[in-house]
Scaffold this motif. Structure first.
Motif, PDB file in Angstrom:
ATOM      1  N   ASN A   9       0.809  -1.079   0.039  1.00  0.00           N
ATOM      2  CA  ASN A   9       0.068   0.098   0.040  1.00  0.00           C
ATOM      3  C   ASN A   9       0.836   1.240   0.199  1.00  0.00           C
ATOM      4  O   ASN A   9       0.377   2.162   0.481  1.00  0.00           O
ATOM      5  N   PHE A  10       1.964   1.265  -0.513  1.00  0.00           N
ATOM      6  CA  PHE A  10       2.776   2.578  -0.639  1.00  0.00           C
ATOM      7  C   PHE A  10       2.460   3.106  -2.216  1.00  0.00           C
ATOM      8  O   PHE A  10       2.230   2.148  -2.967  1.00  0.00           O
ATOM      9  N   ASP A  11       2.506   4.332  -2.239  1.00  0.00           N
ATOM     10  CA  ASP A  11       2.345   4.564  -3.572  1.00  0.00           C
ATOM     11  C   ASP A  11       3.341   4.470  -4.625  1.00  0.00           C
ATOM     12  O   ASP A  11       4.285   4.076  -3.945  1.00  0.00           O
ATOM     13  N   ARG A  12       3.192   4.574  -5.769  1.00  0.00           N
ATOM     14  CA  ARG A  12       4.200   4.371  -6.808  1.00  0.00           C
ATOM     15  C   ARG A  12       5.429   5.205  -6.449  1.00  0.00           C
ATOM     16  O   ARG A  12       6.365   4.583  -6.632  1.00  0.00           O
ATOM     17  N   TYR A  13       5.418   6.547  -6.412  1.00  0.00           N
ATOM     18  CA  TYR A  13       6.552   7.275  -6.100  1.00  0.00           C
ATOM     19  C   TYR A  13       7.478   6.934  -4.880  1.00  0.00           C
ATOM     20  O   TYR A  13       8.503   6.689  -5.053  1.00  0.00           O
ATOM     21  N   ASP A  14       6.667   6.625  -3.693  1.00  0.00           N
ATOM     22  CA  ASP A  14       7.399   5.838  -2.691  1.00  0.00           C
ATOM     23  C   ASP A  14       8.026   4.489  -2.986  1.00  0.00           C
ATOM     24  O   ASP A  14       8.994   4.481  -2.448  1.00  0.00           O
ATOM     25  N   SER A  15       7.236   3.649  -3.700  1.00  0.00           N
ATOM     26  CA  SER A  15       7.635   2.297  -3.758  1.00  0.00           C
ATOM     27  C   SER A  15       8.889   2.430  -4.795  1.00  0.00           C
ATOM     28  O   SER A  15       9.846   1.653  -4.622  1.00  0.00           O
ATOM     29  N   THR A  16       8.827   3.451  -5.742  1.00  0.00           N
ATOM     30  CA  THR A  16      10.165   3.622  -6.709  1.00  0.00           C
ATOM     31  C   THR A  16      11.259   4.251  -5.927  1.00  0.00           C
ATOM     32  O   THR A  16      12.412   3.863  -6.143  1.00  0.00           O
ATOM     33  N   LYS A  17      10.997   5.205  -5.018  1.00  0.00           N
ATOM     34  CA  LYS A  17      12.178   5.546  -4.044  1.00  0.00           C
ATOM     35  C   LYS A  17      12.687   4.429  -3.201  1.00  0.00           C
ATOM     36  O   LYS A  17      14.106   4.433  -3.209  1.00  0.00           O
ATOM     37  N   ILE A  18      11.965   3.629  -2.717  1.00  0.00           N
ATOM     38  CA  ILE A  18      12.459   2.381  -1.894  1.00  0.00           C
ATOM     39  C   ILE A  18      13.086   1.619  -2.774  1.00  0.00           C
ATOM     40  O   ILE A  18      14.290   1.127  -2.406  1.00  0.00           O
ATOM     41  N   SER A  19      12.694   1.435  -4.156  1.00  0.00           N
ATOM     42  CA  SER A  19      13.629   0.699  -5.186  1.00  0.00           C
ATOM     43  C   SER A  19      15.041   1.243  -5.389  1.00  0.00           C
ATOM     44  O   SER A  19      16.028   0.535  -5.443  1.00  0.00           O
ATOM     45  N   PHE A  20      15.008   2.631  -5.488  1.00  0.00           N
ATOM     46  CA  PHE A  20      16.185   3.288  -5.814  1.00  0.00           C
ATOM     47  C   PHE A  20      17.015   3.184  -4.494  1.00  0.00           C
ATOM     48  O   PHE A  20      18.290   3.194  -4.591  1.00  0.00           O
ATOM     49  N   TYR A  21      16.606   3.332  -3.414  1.00  0.00           N
ATOM     50  CA  TYR A  21      17.617   3.143  -2.188  1.00  0.00           C
ATOM     51  C   TYR A  21      18.094   1.858  -1.782  1.00  0.00           C
ATOM     52  O   TYR A  21      19.183   1.700  -1.818  1.00  0.00           O
ATOM     53  N   LEU A  22      17.179   0.825  -2.314  1.00  0.00           N
ATOM     54  CA  LEU A  22      17.737  -0.475  -2.165  1.00  0.00           C
ATOM     55  C   LEU A  22      18.845  -0.847  -3.320  1.00  0.00           C
ATOM     56  O   LEU A  22      19.420  -1.960  -3.221  1.00  0.00           O
ATOM     57  N   SER A  23      18.564  -0.033  -4.278  1.00  0.00           N
ATOM     58  CA  SER A  23      19.366  -0.329  -5.505  1.00  0.00           C
ATOM     59  C   SER A  23      21.071  -0.154  -4.889  1.00  0.00           C
ATOM     60  O   SER A  23      21.890  -0.804  -5.729  1.00  0.00           O
ATOM     61  N   VAL A  24      21.271   0.594  -4.203  1.00  0.00           N
ATOM     62  CA  VAL A  24      22.577   0.906  -3.713  1.00  0.00           C
ATOM     63  C   VAL A  24      23.421  -0.243  -3.348  1.00  0.00           C
ATOM     64  O   VAL A  24      24.274  -0.515  -3.728  1.00  0.00           O
ATOM     65  N   PRO A  25      23.052  -1.090  -2.443  1.00  0.00           N
ATOM     66  CA  PRO A  25      23.712  -2.139  -1.968  1.00  0.00           C
ATOM     67  C   PRO A  25      23.524  -3.090  -3.167  1.00  0.00           C
ATOM     68  O   PRO A  25      24.607  -4.045  -3.066  1.00  0.00           O
ATOM     69  N   ALA A  26      22.431  -3.314  -3.419  1.00  0.00           N
ATOM     70  CA  ALA A  26      22.421  -4.257  -4.583  1.00  0.00           C
ATOM     71  C   ALA A  26      23.202  -4.215  -5.932  1.00  0.00           C
ATOM     72  O   ALA A  26      24.152  -5.139  -6.145  1.00  0.00           O
ATOM     73  N   ILE A  27      23.214  -2.980  -6.306  1.00  0.00           N
ATOM     74  CA  ILE A  27      24.435  -2.637  -7.403  1.00  0.00           C
ATOM     75  C   ILE A  27      25.778  -2.696  -6.968  1.00  0.00           C
ATOM     76  O   ILE A  27      26.726  -3.251  -7.752  1.00  0.00           O
ATOM     77  N   ALA A  28      26.120  -2.050  -5.855  1.00  0.00           N
ATOM     78  CA  ALA A  28      27.407  -2.009  -5.250  1.00  0.00           C
ATOM     79  C   ALA A  28      28.009  -3.366  -4.975  1.00  0.00           C
ATOM     80  O   ALA A  28      28.869  -4.016  -5.448  1.00  0.00           O
ATOM     81  N   GLY A  29      27.103  -4.466  -4.598  1.00  0.00           N
ATOM     82  CA  GLY A  29      27.287  -5.820  -4.568  1.00  0.00           C
ATOM     83  C   GLY A  29      27.622  -6.365  -5.839  1.00  0.00           C
ATOM     84  O   GLY A  29      28.683  -7.065  -5.813  1.00  0.00           O
ATOM     85  N   ALA A  30      26.866  -6.438  -6.817  1.00  0.00           N
ATOM     86  CA  ALA A  30      27.225  -6.754  -8.330  1.00  0.00           C
ATOM     87  C   ALA A  30      28.391  -6.272  -8.761  1.00  0.00           C
ATOM     88  O   ALA A  30      29.245  -6.943  -9.525  1.00  0.00           O
ATOM     89  N   THR A  31      28.735  -4.896  -8.336  1.00  0.00           N
ATOM     90  CA  THR A  31      30.043  -4.235  -8.797  1.00  0.00           C
ATOM     91  C   THR A  31      31.269  -5.022  -8.279  1.00  0.00           C
ATOM     92  O   THR A  31      32.194  -5.067  -8.956  1.00  0.00           O
ATOM     93  N   PHE A  32      31.205  -5.165  -6.914  1.00  0.00           N
ATOM     94  CA  PHE A  32      32.449  -5.451  -6.203  1.00  0.00           C
ATOM     95  C   PHE A  32      32.859  -6.747  -5.961  1.00  0.00           C
ATOM     96  O   PHE A  32      33.700  -7.264  -5.406  1.00  0.00           O
ATOM     97  N   LEU A  33      31.734  -7.588  -6.397  1.00  0.00           N
ATOM     98  CA  LEU A  33      31.696  -9.147  -6.104  1.00  0.00           C
ATOM     99  C   LEU A  33      32.955  -9.601  -6.503  1.00  0.00           C
ATOM    100  O   LEU A  33      33.584 -10.453  -5.978  1.00  0.00           O
ATOM    101  N   ASN A  34      33.166  -9.312  -7.817  1.00  0.00           N
ATOM    102  CA  ASN A  34      34.385  -9.844  -8.247  1.00  0.00           C
ATOM    103  C   ASN A  34      35.350  -9.115  -8.687  1.00  0.00           C
ATOM    104  O   ASN A  34      36.112  -9.361  -9.930  1.00  0.00           O
ATOM    105  N   LEU A  35      35.457  -7.946  -8.136  1.00  0.00           N
ATOM    106  CA  LEU A  35      36.682  -6.994  -8.453  1.00  0.00           C
ATOM    107  C   LEU A  35      37.946  -7.592  -8.226  1.00  0.00           C
ATOM    108  O   LEU A  35      39.280  -7.336  -8.885  1.00  0.00           O
ATOM    109  N   LYS A  36      38.268  -8.480  -7.368  1.00  0.00           N
ATOM    110  CA  LYS A  36      39.440  -8.871  -7.254  1.00  0.00           C
ATOM    111  C   LYS A  36      39.833  -9.709  -8.267  1.00  0.00           C
ATOM    112  O   LYS A  36      41.340 -10.036  -8.430  1.00  0.00           O
ATOM    113  N   GLU A  37      39.009 -10.270  -9.255  1.00  0.00           N
ATOM    114  CA  GLU A  37      39.706 -11.178 -10.487  1.00  0.00           C
ATOM    115  C   GLU A  37      39.843 -10.081 -11.560  1.00  0.00           C
ATOM    116  O   GLU A  37      40.467 -10.731 -12.637  1.00  0.00           O
ATOM    117  N   LEU A  38      39.747  -8.728 -11.551  1.00  0.00           N
ATOM    118  CA  LEU A  38      39.982  -7.872 -12.748  1.00  0.00           C
ATOM    119  C   LEU A  38      41.379  -7.307 -12.536  1.00  0.00           C
ATOM    120  O   LEU A  38      41.960  -7.129 -11.496  1.00  0.00           O
TER     121      LEU A  38
END
Length: 277
Positions: A190-219
């Motif tokens: 029951n969160f509106d679209r804008y707030d649901s989208t902001k939650i998505s953006f906020y949670l994207s930081v650790p998600a994208i950071a994890g995808a970015t740095f997971l295999n950095l040691k191999e590069l």
């Protein structure tokens, strides 16, 4: 002196042509991949599915871990820069910061296990992408019809963020869409679209950071030409990501999710046509 200059000119021209021949195709591939990553990462259509499909269909030469990391790093910089004021405030708002950490833990833990075990490769096929694209489009459509009663500032609590975090784990399946499943969960709660989208953006930081740095040691970054392409990848991904974030937030204030639902269903049906015919 003149013959010597002429000789040098003749020697360098093939070298320049060779470098141009080698770099330019990869440059255009990077721009295409950056556009797909930057746009699809933040809207409910699944960036992983689109990157996989375009690479397979076009038979791109660039299919390296380094390119994938650079694409995600550009998106990470974009989200941090766009919401820089919000993230500075987060350090003062300890409650919201803790909630976002809790909401990210399921994806971080399960994602690490799935990637390290190699199970992620099981999901990377067109049939799974097609099914996930359609099924979760239907979920998004249903969720977007839910009533609006809650706001991030007053109603986001441990229970709701944990539910959203569990939903986000499904984004490990290409075709689900991390942004799409978080928005779907937010709307179900029951969160509106804008707030649901902001939650998505906020949670994207650790998600994208994890995808970015997971295999950095191999590069490694020892090749100068490769470094140039990496820089282009990061910058172009940043530009496409930042633009998408800005205008998608405007979009969700004015429109529902039907456009993305229709797009996903059409894409899934097209994939089914290729698979079963």
């Amino acid at each position: 002196c003149i013959p010597h200059m002429h000789s040098c000119y003749c020697f360098n021209l093939p070298l320049i042509s060779l470098l141009k021949y080698q770099i330019m195709p990869e440059f255009f591939e990077i721009i295409i991949l950056s556009a797909i990553q930057g746009i699809s990462e933040f809207i409910p259509v699944s960036s992983s599915a689109h990157l996989y499909l375009i690479s397979e269909i076009q038979n791109f030469e660039i299919k390296s871990l380094l390119t994938d990391v650079s694409l995600h790093f550009g998106s990470l910089l974009a989200i941090l820069f766009y919401f820089r004021e919000d993230f500075f405030k987060l350090f003062k708002d300890k409650k919201l910061l803790k909630l976002l950490i809790y909401g990210s833990l399921p994806l971080i833990i399960v994602g690490f296990i799935v990637y390290k075990s190699g199970l992620i490769n099981f999901f990377r096929n067109i049939e799974i992408i097609a099914w996930a694209t359609i099924i979760f489009a239907i979920f998004l459509y249903i969720a977007d019809k839910f009533s609006i009663r809650k706001k991030i500032d007053t109603d986001l609590n441990l229970k709701s963020i944990f539910i959203i975090g569990i939903f986000q784990v499904l984004a490990l399946i290409p075709g689900v869409s991390r942004a799409g499943i978080v928005i779907t969960a937010g709307r179900f709660l029951n969160f509106d679209r804008y707030d649901s989208t902001k939650i998505s953006f906020y949670l994207s930081v650790p998600a994208i950071a994890g995808a970015t740095f997971l295999n950095l040691k191999e590069l490694t970054f020892s090749n100068i030409e490769l470094n140039f392409l990496v820089l282009v990848t990061i910058i172009s991904s940043f530009i496409f990501s930042y633009t998408t974030i800005k205008y998608f937030l405007i979009f969700v204030k004015k429109f529902n999710m039907n456009f993305f639902v229709i797009y996903r269903i059409c894409l899934g049906l097209i994939l089914f046509w290729f698979i079963y015919t």
